[in-house]
Motif scaffolding. Structure first.
Motif, PDB file in Angstrom:
ATOM      1  N   ALA A  84       0.822  -1.205   0.000  1.00 25.39           N
ATOM      2  CA  ALA A  84       0.000   0.000   0.000  1.00 25.39           C
ATOM      3  C   ALA A  84       0.861   1.262   0.000  1.00 25.39           C
ATOM      4  CB  ALA A  84      -0.920  -0.008   1.215  1.00 25.39           C
ATOM      5  N   GLY A  85       1.951   1.245   0.761  1.00 26.07           N
ATOM      6  CA  GLY A  85       2.840   2.404   0.785  1.00 26.07           C
ATOM      7  C   GLY A  85       3.462   2.679  -0.563  1.00 26.07           C
ATOM      8  N   ALA A  86       3.827   1.614  -1.271  1.00 31.51           N
ATOM      9  CA  ALA A  86       4.408   1.782  -2.604  1.00 31.51           C
ATOM     10  C   ALA A  86       3.385   2.365  -3.571  1.00 31.51           C
ATOM     11  CB  ALA A  86       4.920   0.443  -3.124  1.00 31.51           C
ATOM     12  N   VAL A  87       2.130   1.893  -3.481  1.00 33.43           N
ATOM     13  CA  VAL A  87       1.076   2.415  -4.353  1.00 33.43           C
ATOM     14  C   VAL A  87       0.803   3.886  -4.045  1.00 33.43           C
ATOM     15  CG1 VAL A  87      -1.381   2.241  -4.944  1.00 33.43           C
ATOM     16  CG2 VAL A  87      -0.002   0.166  -4.718  1.00 33.43           C
ATOM     17  N   ALA A  88       0.712   4.230  -2.755  1.00 32.07           N
ATOM     18  CA  ALA A  88       0.446   5.614  -2.372  1.00 32.07           C
ATOM     19  C   ALA A  88       1.587   6.537  -2.792  1.00 32.07           C
ATOM     20  CB  ALA A  88       0.224   5.701  -0.864  1.00 32.07           C
ATOM     21  N   ALA A  89       2.822   6.084  -2.656  1.00 33.98           N
ATOM     22  CA  ALA A  89       3.968   6.902  -3.051  1.00 33.98           C
ATOM     23  C   ALA A  89       3.968   7.143  -4.560  1.00 33.98           C
ATOM     24  CB  ALA A  89       5.271   6.223  -2.623  1.00 33.98           C
ATOM     25  N   ALA A  90       3.694   6.078  -5.330  1.00 31.37           N
ATOM     26  CA  ALA A  90       3.627   6.236  -6.795  1.00 31.37           C
ATOM     27  C   ALA A  90       2.518   7.198  -7.178  1.00 31.37           C
ATOM     28  CB  ALA A  90       3.403   4.872  -7.448  1.00 31.37           C
ATOM     29  N   ALA A  91       1.382   7.121  -6.465  1.00 33.05           N
ATOM     30  CA  ALA A  91       0.280   8.040  -6.746  1.00 33.05           C
ATOM     31  C   ALA A  91       0.664   9.475  -6.410  1.00 33.05           C
ATOM     32  CB  ALA A  91      -0.951   7.625  -5.950  1.00 33.05           C
ATOM     33  N   GLY A  92       1.448   9.661  -5.326  1.00 30.58           N
ATOM     34  CA  GLY A  92       1.913  10.997  -4.981  1.00 30.58           C
ATOM     35  C   GLY A  92       2.763  11.604  -6.080  1.00 30.58           C
ATOM     36  N   VAL A  93       3.603  10.778  -6.683  1.00 23.56           N
ATOM     37  CA  VAL A  93       4.394  11.247  -7.826  1.00 23.56           C
ATOM     38  C   VAL A  93       3.465  11.627  -8.978  1.00 23.56           C
ATOM     39  CG1 VAL A  93       6.097  10.581  -9.557  1.00 23.56           C
ATOM     40  CG2 VAL A  93       6.407   9.893  -7.172  1.00 23.56           C
ATOM     41  N   GLY A  94       2.427  10.823  -9.197  1.00 23.44           N
ATOM     42  CA  GLY A  94       1.466  11.125 -10.258  1.00 23.44           C
ATOM     43  C   GLY A  94       0.740  12.433 -10.016  1.00 23.44           C
ATOM     44  N   ILE A  95       0.382  12.711  -8.752  1.00 24.40           N
ATOM     45  CA  ILE A  95      -0.279  13.980  -8.424  1.00 24.40           C
ATOM     46  C   ILE A  95       0.643  15.153  -8.721  1.00 24.40           C
ATOM     47  CG2 ILE A  95      -1.192  15.378  -6.528  1.00 24.40           C
ATOM     48  CD1 ILE A  95      -2.132  12.726  -5.244  1.00 24.40           C
ATOM     49  N   SER A 110      -4.394   9.572 -10.672  1.00 23.63           N
ATOM     50  CA  SER A 110      -3.456   9.511  -9.545  1.00 23.63           C
ATOM     51  C   SER A 110      -4.192   9.451  -8.215  1.00 23.63           C
ATOM     52  CB  SER A 110      -2.530  10.728  -9.573  1.00 23.63           C
ATOM     53  OG  SER A 110      -1.763  10.757 -10.761  1.00 23.63           O
ATOM     54  N   LEU A 111      -5.268  10.243  -8.076  1.00 26.15           N
ATOM     55  CA  LEU A 111      -6.031  10.227  -6.837  1.00 26.15           C
ATOM     56  C   LEU A 111      -6.761   8.900  -6.636  1.00 26.15           C
ATOM     57  CD1 LEU A 111      -7.499  13.845  -6.708  1.00 26.15           C
ATOM     58  CD2 LEU A 111      -5.675  12.872  -5.302  1.00 26.15           C
ATOM     59  N   PHE A 112      -7.153   8.261  -7.736  1.00 28.48           N
ATOM     60  CA  PHE A 112      -7.776   6.944  -7.651  1.00 28.48           C
ATOM     61  C   PHE A 112      -6.804   5.942  -7.016  1.00 28.48           C
ATOM     62  CE2 PHE A 112      -8.320   2.739  -9.668  1.00 28.48           C
ATOM     63  CZ  PHE A 112      -9.591   2.420  -9.210  1.00 28.48           C
ATOM     64  N   PHE A 113      -5.573   5.926  -7.500  1.00 29.94           N
ATOM     65  CA  PHE A 113      -4.588   4.996  -6.940  1.00 29.94           C
ATOM     66  C   PHE A 113      -4.119   5.439  -5.550  1.00 29.94           C
ATOM     67  CE2 PHE A 113      -4.353   3.682 -11.383  1.00 29.94           C
ATOM     68  CZ  PHE A 113      -4.371   2.304 -11.223  1.00 29.94           C
ATOM     69  N   PHE A 114      -4.133   6.744  -5.307  1.00 28.35           N
ATOM     70  CA  PHE A 114      -3.840   7.245  -3.964  1.00 28.35           C
ATOM     71  C   PHE A 114      -4.860   6.682  -2.976  1.00 28.35           C
ATOM     72  CE2 PHE A 114      -4.128  10.649  -0.676  1.00 28.35           C
ATOM     73  CZ  PHE A 114      -2.819  10.613  -0.223  1.00 28.35           C
ATOM     74  N   GLY A 115      -6.132   6.662  -3.373  1.00 27.14           N
ATOM     75  CA  GLY A 115      -7.179   6.105  -2.532  1.00 27.14           C
ATOM     76  C   GLY A 115      -6.983   4.624  -2.271  1.00 27.14           C
ATOM     77  N   ILE A 116      -6.565   3.878  -3.287  1.00 28.69           N
ATOM     78  CA  ILE A 116      -6.298   2.450  -3.111  1.00 28.69           C
ATOM     79  C   ILE A 116      -5.182   2.238  -2.091  1.00 28.69           C
ATOM     80  CG2 ILE A 116      -5.360   0.390  -4.233  1.00 28.69           C
ATOM     81  CD1 ILE A 116      -6.856   1.190  -6.758  1.00 28.69           C
ATOM     82  N   GLY A 117      -4.095   2.970  -2.258  1.00 32.22           N
ATOM     83  CA  GLY A 117      -2.958   2.814  -1.349  1.00 32.22           C
ATOM     84  C   GLY A 117      -3.308   3.178   0.079  1.00 32.22           C
ATOM     85  N   ILE A 118      -3.949   4.321   0.274  1.00 33.53           N
ATOM     86  CA  ILE A 118      -4.297   4.774   1.621  1.00 33.53           C
ATOM     87  C   ILE A 118      -5.302   3.829   2.270  1.00 33.53           C
ATOM     88  CG2 ILE A 118      -5.501   6.593   2.902  1.00 33.53           C
ATOM     89  CD1 ILE A 118      -2.646   7.311   2.264  1.00 33.53           C
ATOM     90  N   GLY A 119      -6.274   3.323   1.489  1.00 34.97           N
ATOM     91  CA  GLY A 119      -7.285   2.420   2.037  1.00 34.97           C
ATOM     92  C   GLY A 119      -6.700   1.111   2.530  1.00 34.97           C
ATOM     93  N   LEU A 120      -5.880   0.475   1.706  1.00 34.64           N
ATOM     94  CA  LEU A 120      -5.242  -0.774   2.107  1.00 34.64           C
ATOM     95  C   LEU A 120      -4.331  -0.562   3.316  1.00 34.64           C
ATOM     96  CD1 LEU A 120      -4.245  -2.418  -1.301  1.00 34.64           C
ATOM     97  CD2 LEU A 120      -5.958  -3.245   0.322  1.00 34.64           C
TER      98      LEU A 120
END
Length: 399
Positions: A84-95, A110-120
């Protein structure tokens, strides 16, 4: 749950690691939330359009949350946090990239994947926190959530300071993404081991625990209470800064500081929450919390100056502080089903936490986001009326 053979120092190490993981989750979230006004301005969006972007985060999380218990069961809390941390970090780069390119579609993805990372990440850390709390045999879940609030407080102050200094949000998010990735990959090595949890019956074992948790009436009612209560926290996290700018005419930095006061109230109450709950009981504290949140909300909205608004934001934060951790502890009362039920309550609660604020954005297009916040008074009342369901189970039912 399976019985751990780890020693107390090992459990304490897991508690410290969990504390830091909660804190980093809060820092990542607040680094985004505190600067929503900057994103709105940079992309030339209305409150309703910004609400649509926030809904992308909600959709990502709401797709991830129902599967979080299954993921944890397959790979454990440690690997779930790492993923989840890796997904959220990648999404942060996308934002950050979306802001530099002024691209709304890239921001939405990017916010869609940010939500996935933060949720998990959030469900996994709460399952780990419930496990640690059981092993230590004392109330510490509020302190874990205090770590989240403390991380959010630091994130809000960083956001306010960088905004004042004129540092761009893309650069801000890139640094936060790097820090989050490092911590998410390293801290979980100290988590408690998690073997698949099975229920023993006369005919053997059954690992399909999810459906039974979703059919448990008490668990679902706790979820309803948490759903109403966490809407107060989610609305504050996403809209206090913007409401201060729109309703009081403060600067972006001023809005971020009011958000920081809200988070400060939550953080302090969560650090004190364990002792308060042990002294007065979950039900009484939950009812008092909802009453404080209602008073703080009204004061924030009706205030005609920054001082009163700051007092309202602080009281609002105090009221919003303990509902979610108390819900996690209540869901985990039955140790045999703790992980599954924590996952269920987290999922229900985050429906409000993530989906509610975007809906407030749509309402804000018609009433102004400042006045739209009064709509959360209704779910606060529901949580207040149903608070009795959080009463601890008799000792015979916890085993």
């Amino acid at each position: 749950m399976t019985t751990s053979t780890r020693t107390v120092p090992n459990v304490n190490a897991a508690a410290i690691a969990t504390f830091f993981v909660f804190g980093m989750n809060g820092l990542v979230f607040a680094s985004w939330a505190a600067r929503i006004p900057a994103v709105t301005e940079a992309l030339s969006l209305t409150s309703g359009q910004m609400g649509s972007l926030l809904l992308c985060t909600a959709v990502g999380s709401l797709l991830a949350l129902p599967t979080a218990g299954w993921v944890v069961g397959r790979i454990g809390t440690a690997n779930t946090v790492r993923t989840a941390g890796a997904v959220a970090a990648a999404a942060g780069v996308g934002i950050a990239v979306a802001l530099m390119a002024a691209s709304v579609p890239v921001m939405a993805v990017s916010l869609f994947f940010f939500g996935i990372g933060i949720g998990l990440w959030d469900v996994a850390q709460n399952i780990e926190g419930a496990d640690v709390e059981h092993r230590l045999r004392r109330t510490i879940m509020p302190q874990f959530h205090a770590a989240f609030s403390g991380g959010a407080f630091v994130g809000a102050l960083i956001g306010a300071g960088l905004s004042h200094l004129g540092v761009g949000l893309p650069e801000h998010l890139l640094v936060i993404a790097g820090i989050a990735l490092v911590l998410a990959l390293t801290a979980p090595r100290y988590f408690l081991p998690h073997a698949p949890v099975v229920e023993v019956s006369d005919g053997g074992t059954d690992v399909k625990r999810g459906p039974s948790a979703w059919r448990d009436g008490r668990t679902l009612l706790i979820g309803v209470v948490v759903l109403g209560a966490t809407l107060t926290e989610g609305a504050g996290n996403d809209w206090i800064a913007k409401a201060a700018v729109d309703g009081l005419g403060t600067s972006e930095g001023g809005g971020a500081l009011l958000f920081a006061l809200f988070v400060t109230g939550m953080t302090l109450m969560r650090f004190l929450g364990g002792k308060v709950i042990d002294k007065f009981g979950r039900v009484a504290v939950l009812r008092a919390s909802m009453a404080a949140a209602a008073v703080g909300l009204v004061l924030f909205v009706l205030a005609d100056n920054v001082v009163l608004a700051g007092a309202g934001a602080t009281l609002w934060g105090v009221g919003a502080a303990l509902a979610f951790p108390m819900g996690m502890s209540a869901a985990a009362d039955d140790r045999k089903h703790a992980a599954a039920r924590v996952s269920v309550v987290s999922t229900i609660g985050y429906v409000a936490f993530l989906a509610g604020p975007p809906l407030l954005g749509y309402l804000g297009d018609h009433t102004g986001i400042h006045n739209a916040l009064l709509a959360i008074g209704a779910p606060i009342l529901v949580a207040l009326l149903l608070a009795g369901v959080a009463k601890p189970l008799p000792a015979t039912q916890e085993k």
